[in-house]
Design a protein around this motif. Structure first.
Motif: not given
Length: 194
Positions: A9-13, A47-48, A52-53, A73-74
């Motif tokens: 989520g936001a932490e990834l972003e 893409t990331y 959400p996955g 997810f693939m």
């Protein structure tokens, strides 16, 4: 001490620009020889951001991102990667795809790669995925830029339970160092059933 944690989520972003810089730095080396730009990376990493996955496993040293492993997810990754696996009878919905793991050289050999895989596999299980897959670039053994001391990650990957899928390849284009434009490279699929 290096802290490794799963980000979504936001932490990834919030860490995607740091991932972009890591990818550019680490993938300049053999076997990728990637001549990357921040603009290209930002577009690639959407893409990331928009998924959400998606998962980013980050390795932090005093708050600085020194390593990263991404997964999605693939079915949310590029179609050219899902198609070869579908031909084997594996539906995209059963696979978590590990797009990359990058780690600055000073932090290698400390077990961080195992943490990357542990958290990636935990994420796959938590989302009902039965397999984890990733690709490695295929370069000729006699490539003029191959370092004499180069050692593949094959033993590490096999030790984690992954195996190459014979004849199962994807293709992806990027610009090599010293080239004028992009060229397509073959990528070997590796997979593990969970």
């Amino acid at each position: 001490m290096v802290e490794v944690r799963a980000l979504t989520g936001a932490e990834l972003e919030a860490h995607l620009d740091d991932v972009a810089r890591l990818r550019i730095a680490v993938f300049r080396d053999w076997p990728y020889l990637y001549d990357g730009t921040l603009d290209y990376e930002r577009a690639y990493l959407t893409t990331y951001r928009d998924n959400p996955g998606a998962l980013l496993v980050g390795a932090f040293d005093a708050g600085l991102l020194v390593g990263a492993s991404t997964s999605t997810f693939m079915e949310d990754h590029a179609e050219g990667f899902a198609a070869p696996l579908r031909k084997m009878g594996l539906p995209a919905g059963s696979i978590l795809y590990g797009a990359e793991s990058v780690l600055l050289p000073a932090y290698r050999g400390q077990g961080l790669g195992h943490r990357f895989f542990d958290l990636r596999e935990d994420h796959a299980r938590a989302h009902g995925r039965s397999h984890v897959a990733f690709c490695s670039v295929v370069r000729p053994d006699d490539h003029p830029l191959r370092p004499k001391t180069y050692r593949t990650n094959d033993a590490f990957w096999r030790g984690r339970g992954y195996a190459p899928l014979p004849g199962v390849l994807a293709e992806f284009a990027w610009k090599d160092l010293g080239d004028d434009g992009e060229s397509t490279k073959p990528l070997q699929f590796w997979m593990r059933a969970l």
